[in-house]
Design a protein around this motif. Structure first.
Motif, PDB file in Angstrom:
ATOM      1  N   LEU A 163      84.732 -52.514  31.769  1.00 10.33           N
ATOM      2  CA  LEU A 163      85.944 -53.418  31.746  1.00 10.33           C
ATOM      3  C   LEU A 163      86.387 -54.231  30.578  1.00 10.33           C
ATOM      4  N   VAL A 164      85.179 -54.869  29.922  1.00 12.60           N
ATOM      5  CA  VAL A 164      85.268 -55.557  28.893  1.00 12.60           C
ATOM      6  C   VAL A 164      85.750 -54.676  27.480  1.00 12.60           C
ATOM      7  N   LEU A 165      84.890 -53.678  27.514  1.00  8.28           N
ATOM      8  CA  LEU A 165      85.227 -52.702  26.553  1.00  8.28           C
ATOM      9  C   LEU A 165      86.422 -52.172  26.481  1.00  8.28           C
ATOM     10  N   LEU A 184      91.591 -55.217  21.075  1.00  7.48           N
ATOM     11  CA  LEU A 184      91.152 -56.041  19.794  1.00  7.48           C
ATOM     12  C   LEU A 184      91.226 -54.877  18.521  1.00  7.48           C
ATOM     13  N   LYS A 185      90.671 -53.939  18.775  1.00  4.54           N
ATOM     14  CA  LYS A 185      90.501 -53.125  17.696  1.00  4.54           C
ATOM     15  C   LYS A 185      91.602 -52.450  17.431  1.00  4.54           C
ATOM     16  N   PRO A 230      87.632 -53.799  14.642  1.00  9.69           N
ATOM     17  CA  PRO A 230      86.820 -52.589  15.312  1.00  9.69           C
ATOM     18  C   PRO A 230      85.371 -53.241  15.393  1.00  9.69           C
ATOM     19  N   GLU A 231      84.847 -54.379  14.991  1.00  3.50           N
ATOM     20  CA  GLU A 231      83.768 -54.917  15.366  1.00  3.50           C
ATOM     21  C   GLU A 231      83.591 -54.977  16.784  1.00  3.50           C
ATOM     22  N   ALA A 232      84.490 -55.370  17.591  1.00  2.00           N
ATOM     23  CA  ALA A 232      84.586 -55.647  18.986  1.00  2.00           C
ATOM     24  C   ALA A 232      84.009 -54.386  19.631  1.00  2.00           C
ATOM     25  N   VAL A 233      84.596 -53.378  19.358  1.00  4.38           N
ATOM     26  CA  VAL A 233      84.134 -52.051  19.947  1.00  4.38           C
ATOM     27  C   VAL A 233      82.673 -51.671  19.585  1.00  4.38           C
TER      28      VAL A 233
END
Length: 98
Positions: free
Chosen positions: A21-23, A30-31, A37-40
């Motif tokens: 879910l977070v992903l 965010l990406k 893109p760091e979040a992914v």
């Protein structure tokens, strides 16, 4: 041992499902909308590790709880269906109360 293994598996399933879910709903926006893109990369790795541990936990739970072969295969299939582990958790909750 039955209740403990089942409870641990259910907690791990909730963690793994929550990481998806977070992903999907935090890291991916965010990406693509905030150019981060760091979040992914971070949450994708966390989800990948949790997914791998979850698959190993299916095998452990199958032996500890003595699941039938069909139920174990169903648990693996549910692991690959998005949000399938939440559906599996509702079935496991019924097993845990018995």
């Amino acid at each position: 041992m039955f209740k403990n293994a089942l409870k641990q598996f259910r907690v791990l399933g909730i963690l793994e499902g929550s990481s998806l879910l977070v992903l999907l709903f935090i890291a991916m926006p965010l990406k693509y909308f905030m150019d981060m893109p760091e979040a992914v990369s971070v949450f994708g790795m966390i989800h990948g590790i949790l997914f791998t541990v979850y698959c190993v936990a299916i095998i452990y739970a199958a032996f500890a709880v003595r699941w039938p072969f069909r139920f174990t295969i169903g648990a693996f299939v549910a692991a690959f269906i998005p949000f399938g582990n939440f559906i599996l958790d509702s079935r496991l909750k019924l097993l845990e109360t018995n």
